[in-house]
Design a protein around this motif. Structure first.
Motif, short mmCIF file in Angstrom:
data_model
loop_
_atom_site.label_atom_id
_atom_site.label_comp_id
_atom_site.label_asym_id
_atom_site.label_seq_id
_atom_site.Cartn_x
_atom_site.Cartn_y
_atom_site.Cartn_z
N HIS A 138 0.83 -1.20 0.00
CA HIS A 138 0.00 0.00 0.00
C HIS A 138 0.87 1.25 0.00
O HIS A 138 0.59 2.21 -0.74
N LEU A 139 1.91 1.26 0.80
CA LEU A 139 2.76 2.44 0.89
C LEU A 139 3.54 2.67 -0.41
O LEU A 139 3.73 3.81 -0.84
N ILE A 140 3.99 1.59 -1.02
CA ILE A 140 4.67 1.71 -2.32
C ILE A 140 3.72 2.27 -3.37
O ILE A 140 4.09 3.14 -4.18
N ALA A 141 2.48 1.79 -3.36
CA ALA A 141 1.49 2.28 -4.32
C ALA A 141 1.21 3.77 -4.11
O ALA A 141 1.10 4.54 -5.08
N MET A 142 1.12 4.20 -2.85
CA MET A 142 0.91 5.62 -2.56
C MET A 142 2.06 6.47 -3.09
O MET A 142 1.85 7.54 -3.69
N PHE A 143 3.28 6.01 -2.87
CA PHE A 143 4.46 6.75 -3.33
C PHE A 143 4.46 6.86 -4.86
O PHE A 143 4.73 7.93 -5.43
#
Length: 364
Positions: A138-143
Motif C-alpha cells: 500500500h505504501l509503495i502504491a501511494m508513493f
C-alpha cells in the motif's frame, strides 16, 4: 516454553503491532491533511489564474523562488511568450506577475513537502520497525501515485503554453481526480489503522454497497466541478435554482459536435454539475434514512448522519459560491467542502462492518 510464556510473547507482539499501526496511522493522517491543503491551494491557484506563471519544470532547482532581480525578469519574459499574457494580461507589471507567481510556487512547494513528509516518515518508521509487511504494498502504491501526480500536474500546466489561454479542463479534471484517489486511499489506510473495526452490523452489507455507489457519484460530481472551474462556467448563470429564468438553459446544445456540450459548453457544464450535486445530496439523505431503519453499530449510524449533514452543507456552499460569482475565498471553501465530504465517505465505509468483512490493511 510454557503455555503462559507463549501467551505472553504473543500479547507483547500484538501490543507492539498496535503501537506501530498507530504511529503509521498518525503519519498517514498527517499526509492526508497535507493533501487536503494542497487541493485547496490548487483551487486558489486556479481561481487567481496563477497556474501558468511558472513555465519551467524544475523539481530540484525550482524549490527556491527567484532570488535576484535578473531571475525575476527572466521568468517574467518567459511568461510573456504564452497566449495568456498576450491575450489577457498584456501590459501586466512585474509586481502583478509576482502576485500570480507566488500562488503557483506555493502550490508546487507544497507538493514537494508532501513528498518529503511521505518519504521521510516512511524511512523513520521503517527503521524503527513500525511498518508491518502487509502495509508495504500500500505504501509503495501511494508513493508511486504521488510521483505520477507530479507528472500529471506538469502535463496539465503545459497544456496552456501553446494555443490556449488557460489549462485544459480535461487535464485539470485528471489532475484533481488523481488527487482524490490518493487522498481517499491514504485516508482509508489511516482510518483502518487508527480506529478499531466497529461491531458487526447485520444491516451493513447493503448499505456498504450503497455507500460505494455514493462514493462513485460523489467523485463524478467533484470532477464535474473541475470542468466548471476549467472553463470558468461558474462565472455565468449566477442564479439559482433557474438558469437565465429556465430550468434547463436554452443554450445547452448549441455547440457542435453535439457530444462536446457536456464538456465544453459553459451552460451544459454548469447545469450538469448542479444536477449531480443535488443527486449527491438526495443520495446522502437516502443513505442516512436507510441507516436509521437498519440495525447498525452506533459509530456507523453517526458516520452516515455526518455524511448527510456535510452533503447538504456543501450544496448550500456551492449555491452561495455561484450567487456571489465565485470569489476566491468561497471557491476555495467549496473545494475544501468537497474534500471533507469525500473524507467522511471514506470514514463511513470503514465504520460499516458486515458479517463477512473483506480484509483491510490492518490485517496480515
Amino acid at each position: 516454553m510454557s503455555t503462559l510464556a507463549v501467551s505472553s510473547d504473543r500479547t507483547d507482539r500484538s501490543t507492539a503491532a498496535r503501537t506501530g499501526d498507530r504511529a503509521v496511522g498518525v503519519w498517514l493522517l498527517s499526509v492526508a491533511g497535507m493533501i487536503f491543503a494542497m487541493a485547496v491551494i490548487g483551487a486558489i491557484t486556479r481561481l487567481t489564474e496563477s497556474g501558468l506563471s511558472i513555465m519551467e519544470w524544475a523539481p530540484i532547482s525550482g524549490t527556491l523562488p527567484p532570488l535576484t532581480q535578473a531571475e525575476w525578469e527572466r521568468l517574467f519574459a518567459l511568461y510573456k511568450t504564452i497566449p495568456e499574457y498576450q491575450q489577457i494580461n498584456r501590459g501586466m507589471s512585474l509586481a502583478e506577475f509576482k502576485e500570480i507567481f507566488w500562488w503557483e510556487w506555493i502550490h508546487r512547494l507544497w507538493g514537494r513537502l508532501i513528498g518529503a513528509l511521505f518519504a521521510g516518515g516512511f524511512l523513520i518508521l521503517l527503521l524503527r520497525g513500525k511498518i508491518r509487511r502487509a502495509l508495504t504494498p500500500h505504501l509503495i502504491a501511494m508513493f508511486a501515485l504521488g510521483g505520477l501526480q507530479g507528472l500529471v500536474g506538469w502535463y496539465m500546466v503545459a497544456s496552456g503554453f501553446a494555443e490556449r489561454t488557460d489549462v485544459s479542463q480535461y487535464r485539470l479534471a485528471a489532475h484533481l481526480g488523481l488527487a482524490l484517489l490518493i487522498y481517499a486511499y491514504v485516508l482509508w489506510v489511516a482510518f483502518t489503522l487508527l480506529a478499531p473495526a466497529p461491531a458487526v452490523s447485520s444491516g451493513a452489507r447493503g448499505l456498504r454497497l450503497g455507500l460505494r455507489a455514493f462514493a462513485g457519484l460523489l467523485a463524478v460530481t467533484i470532477l464535474a466541478g473541475a470542468l466548471v472551474a476549467g472553463i470558468n462556467a461558474g462565472l455565468t448563470y449566477n442564479t439559482f435554482p433557474k438558469m437565465a429564468g429556465q430550468w434547463v438553459p436554452s443554450g445547452y446544445w448549441i455547440r457542435e459536435p453535439t457530444w462536446l456540450n457536456p464538456f465544453e459548453n459553459p451552460a451544459a457544464v454548469q447545469f450538469n454539475h448542479r444536477v449531480l450535486a443535488i443527486l449527491t445530496v438526495v443520495a446522502a439523505l437516502g443513505l442516512w434514512l436507510w441507516a436509521r431503519a437498519r440495525p447498525l453499530a452506533l459509530t456507523a449510524r453517526r458516520a452516515l448522519g455526518l455524511l448527510a449533514l456535510a452533503a447538504t452543507a456543501q450544496l448550500g456552499l456551492g449555491i452561495w459560491t455561484l450567487l456571489w460569482v465565485v470569489p476566491v475565498w468561497l471557491g476555495a471553501a467549496h473545494q475544501a467542502g468537497a474534500l471533507t465530504l469525500l473524507g467522511l465517505t471514506v470514514w463511513a465505509l470503514t465504520r460499516l462492518n458486515p458479517a463477512a468483512e473483506t480484509r483491510t490493511p490492518t490485517q496480515g
